[in-house]
Write a protein that holds these residues in place. Sequence first.
Motif, PDB file in Angstrom:
ATOM      1  N   UNK A  86      -4.279  -2.178  -3.633  1.00  0.00           N
ATOM      2  CA  UNK A  86      -3.254  -3.010  -3.000  1.00  0.00           C
ATOM      3  C   UNK A  86      -2.439  -2.138  -2.054  1.00  0.00           C
ATOM      4  N   UNK A  87      -2.236  -2.627  -0.827  1.00  0.00           N
ATOM      5  CA  UNK A  87      -1.401  -1.922   0.149  1.00  0.00           C
ATOM      6  C   UNK A  87      -0.130  -2.723   0.378  1.00  0.00           C
ATOM      7  N   UNK A  88       1.009  -2.111   0.095  1.00  0.00           N
ATOM      8  CA  UNK A  88       2.308  -2.729   0.341  1.00  0.00           C
ATOM      9  C   UNK A  88       2.693  -2.460   1.791  1.00  0.00           C
ATOM     10  N   UNK A  89       2.784  -3.527   2.604  1.00  0.00           N
ATOM     11  CA  UNK A  89       3.069  -3.381   4.037  1.00  0.00           C
ATOM     12  C   UNK A  89       4.557  -3.224   4.347  1.00  0.00           C
ATOM     13  N   UNK A  90       5.418  -3.428   3.346  1.00  0.00           N
ATOM     14  CA  UNK A  90       6.884  -3.298   3.512  1.00  0.00           C
ATOM     15  C   UNK A  90       7.430  -4.230   4.593  1.00  0.00           C
ATOM     16  N   UNK A  91       6.865  -5.424   4.669  1.00  0.00           N
ATOM     17  CA  UNK A  91       7.326  -6.387   5.676  1.00  0.00           C
ATOM     18  C   UNK A  91       8.399  -7.324   5.125  1.00  0.00           C
ATOM     19  N   UNK A  92       8.622  -7.272   3.794  1.00  0.00           N
ATOM     20  CA  UNK A  92       9.649  -8.100   3.165  1.00  0.00           C
ATOM     21  C   UNK A  92      10.426  -7.246   2.176  1.00  0.00           C
ATOM     22  N   UNK A  93      11.643  -7.640   1.919  1.00  0.00           N
ATOM     23  CA  UNK A  93      12.474  -6.888   0.974  1.00  0.00           C
ATOM     24  C   UNK A  93      11.873  -6.873  -0.423  1.00  0.00           C
ATOM     25  N   UNK A 117      -9.117  -0.113 -13.167  1.00  0.00           N
ATOM     26  CA  UNK A 117      -8.276   0.895 -12.513  1.00  0.00           C
ATOM     27  C   UNK A 117      -7.604   0.306 -11.281  1.00  0.00           C
ATOM     28  N   UNK A 118      -6.422   0.836 -10.963  1.00  0.00           N
ATOM     29  CA  UNK A 118      -5.606   0.259  -9.891  1.00  0.00           C
ATOM     30  C   UNK A 118      -4.994   1.366  -9.044  1.00  0.00           C
ATOM     31  N   UNK A 119      -5.069   1.207  -7.723  1.00  0.00           N
ATOM     32  CA  UNK A 119      -4.427   2.135  -6.795  1.00  0.00           C
ATOM     33  C   UNK A 119      -3.572   1.336  -5.815  1.00  0.00           C
ATOM     34  N   UNK A 120      -2.318   1.770  -5.666  1.00  0.00           N
ATOM     35  CA  UNK A 120      -1.396   1.106  -4.742  1.00  0.00           C
ATOM     36  C   UNK A 120      -0.795   2.148  -3.809  1.00  0.00           C
ATOM     37  N   UNK A 121      -0.553   1.743  -2.580  1.00  0.00           N
ATOM     38  CA  UNK A 121       0.081   2.632  -1.611  1.00  0.00           C
ATOM     39  C   UNK A 121       1.049   1.807  -0.770  1.00  0.00           C
ATOM     40  N   UNK A 122       2.120   2.434  -0.304  1.00  0.00           N
ATOM     41  CA  UNK A 122       3.133   1.742   0.492  1.00  0.00           C
ATOM     42  C   UNK A 122       3.206   2.351   1.891  1.00  0.00           C
ATOM     43  N   UNK A 123       3.198   1.488   2.911  1.00  0.00           N
ATOM     44  CA  UNK A 123       3.373   1.931   4.291  1.00  0.00           C
ATOM     45  C   UNK A 123       4.409   1.041   4.956  1.00  0.00           C
ATOM     46  N   UNK A 170      -3.761  -4.242   9.923  1.00  0.00           N
ATOM     47  CA  UNK A 170      -5.207  -4.149   9.684  1.00  0.00           C
ATOM     48  C   UNK A 170      -5.661  -2.690   9.738  1.00  0.00           C
ATOM     49  N   UNK A 171      -5.166  -1.949  10.727  1.00  0.00           N
ATOM     50  CA  UNK A 171      -5.540  -0.546  10.859  1.00  0.00           C
ATOM     51  C   UNK A 171      -5.094   0.248   9.625  1.00  0.00           C
ATOM     52  N   UNK A 172      -3.887  -0.005   9.169  1.00  0.00           N
ATOM     53  CA  UNK A 172      -3.371   0.702   7.992  1.00  0.00           C
ATOM     54  C   UNK A 172      -4.196   0.378   6.752  1.00  0.00           C
ATOM     55  N   UNK A 173      -4.603  -0.893   6.625  1.00  0.00           N
ATOM     56  CA  UNK A 173      -5.400  -1.285   5.457  1.00  0.00           C
ATOM     57  C   UNK A 173      -6.736  -0.557   5.417  1.00  0.00           C
ATOM     58  N   UNK A 174      -7.414  -0.502   6.543  1.00  0.00           N
ATOM     59  CA  UNK A 174      -8.741   0.115   6.555  1.00  0.00           C
ATOM     60  C   UNK A 174      -8.649   1.633   6.374  1.00  0.00           C
ATOM     61  N   UNK A 175      -7.589   2.233   6.853  1.00  0.00           N
ATOM     62  CA  UNK A 175      -7.390   3.660   6.582  1.00  0.00           C
ATOM     63  C   UNK A 175      -7.151   3.881   5.085  1.00  0.00           C
ATOM     64  N   UNK A 176      -6.404   2.976   4.468  1.00  0.00           N
ATOM     65  CA  UNK A 176      -6.150   3.034   3.026  1.00  0.00           C
ATOM     66  C   UNK A 176      -7.450   2.873   2.241  1.00  0.00           C
ATOM     67  N   UNK A 177      -8.273   1.899   2.630  1.00  0.00           N
ATOM     68  CA  UNK A 177      -9.554   1.686   1.954  1.00  0.00           C
ATOM     69  C   UNK A 177     -10.436   2.926   2.041  1.00  0.00           C
TER      70      UNK A 177
END
Length: 471
Positions: free
Chosen positions: A57-64, A83-89, A107-114
């Motif tokens: 899961x990628x947290x895009x930080x677009x909402x509070x 197993x679970x991996x999360x990252x925030x950008x 989209x670019x951030x997601x694919x870099x995360x993947x």
Amino acid sequence: MKSRFVQDMHRFISEQNMIDEGETVLVAVSGGADSLALLYALHDLQKHIGCFLHVVHLNHSLRDNSSDDADFVHKHATRLELPFTCHTVDVSRLAEEWKLSIETAGRKARYEFFASVSTDVGATKVALGHQQDDITETVLMNLIRGGGTDGLKGISPIRDDRYIRPLTIFTRQEIDAYLKSINLIPQEDPTNTDSRYFRNRIRYELLPLLERDYNPNIRVGLSRTASIVGSESDYLDQQTREAFNRCLLDESKPSSIALSRDTFLENHIAIQKRILRLAVSEAQGTTQDFCFEHSNSIFDIILGEKPNARITLPNGIQFRRAYQDLFFEKKTIQTENYEYVLNVPGRTPIAQLSAEVITKTYRLSDNESWTIPDGISEALLDFSKIQLPIKIRNRRKGDRIQPHGMQGTKKIKDYFMDQKIPLCERDRIPIIVSSDEILWVIGFTTSEKYKVQPKTRKCLHLQYGKIDNIS
């Protein structure tokens, strides 16, 4: 007994050869209906397919309260014992930094995360939650933007042999019905109805208008169009690759693509345009930001009277004509050649890559079972066929490999082209060799010649990773 929804998805995965037994699959879960249905259906099929799942899961930080989505997904991953991996950008900041729209930056951030997580956990596939309505919306979006056949074919079930979309045969209504049948309530994302985003305006404004006033079956029609265009585009891609290879000159170097102008002009204009896009893709790994105007500018130079001319393209690519030769060149940082003898067994650091290789040898007894690594960050080879010393280096002219599962050999240059590896990255890819025969292209494939077989008794296990990230 699996539900009809899960059965249909299993059949689709099998028909498309999406997942092989033993593969690790990242499941991208936002918390919305589509990705939640994807997660639970894949979990239901995990034992039947014989794969391993890892939730991301990628947290895009677009909402509070965007962290609530991460907590929601984590809860479901824990419930399924995955197993679970999360990252925030900060996607808003990245959009400004990259000079992209919020949607494109996300989209670019997601694919870099993947890509990063795939490397860390040895995943070979990434499952995404796109479904049939997404295809319809994508076709309309690309039609409005003026996209070509690549845009009008919508969303492919499989892209780059890595990104899979098992839900593309289902509508949003079918997905909602499946979630209801297993008593799951997805997380609602307010940005999904935010009219500032182009896709949302297509989804909630344009499509309902077209259905109401023009064609109540517009979604089916656009989906059918995408399927037809997709088949024709795939055929043209094959023809383009063959034509591109005929145009290639020996002057092509690691940082450039050289084409014969005369051979190029022998092709139909439709193939010529695709050759240009393919050349740009070969030079930089993507055709992002390469548009209709750039293509026209290149044609003006190719067809013009000046035998020497050049133009600068996006992302550091330069096109130039030198009489009857055409060049696509990218400024690159030259990677020095490196070569190290591996310690067998033991650890071998590679300074140029800030990485290391760990090797181990062991014997297999009769009837002993083993798990073959995916060839991304680990490899298992038949040690009895290998001559010492074993070395790690970057590519050399004349290198060939028999990729895993293939009958014949292939030039490493051609293999990298097939994998769509940008020219500027190819010299950095580490290769394991013995007597100049390639055993393993790290991150991609092992050699069929050295694979472990039932009669194998002595194995060589190799593990590659960044220093401090490898056990």
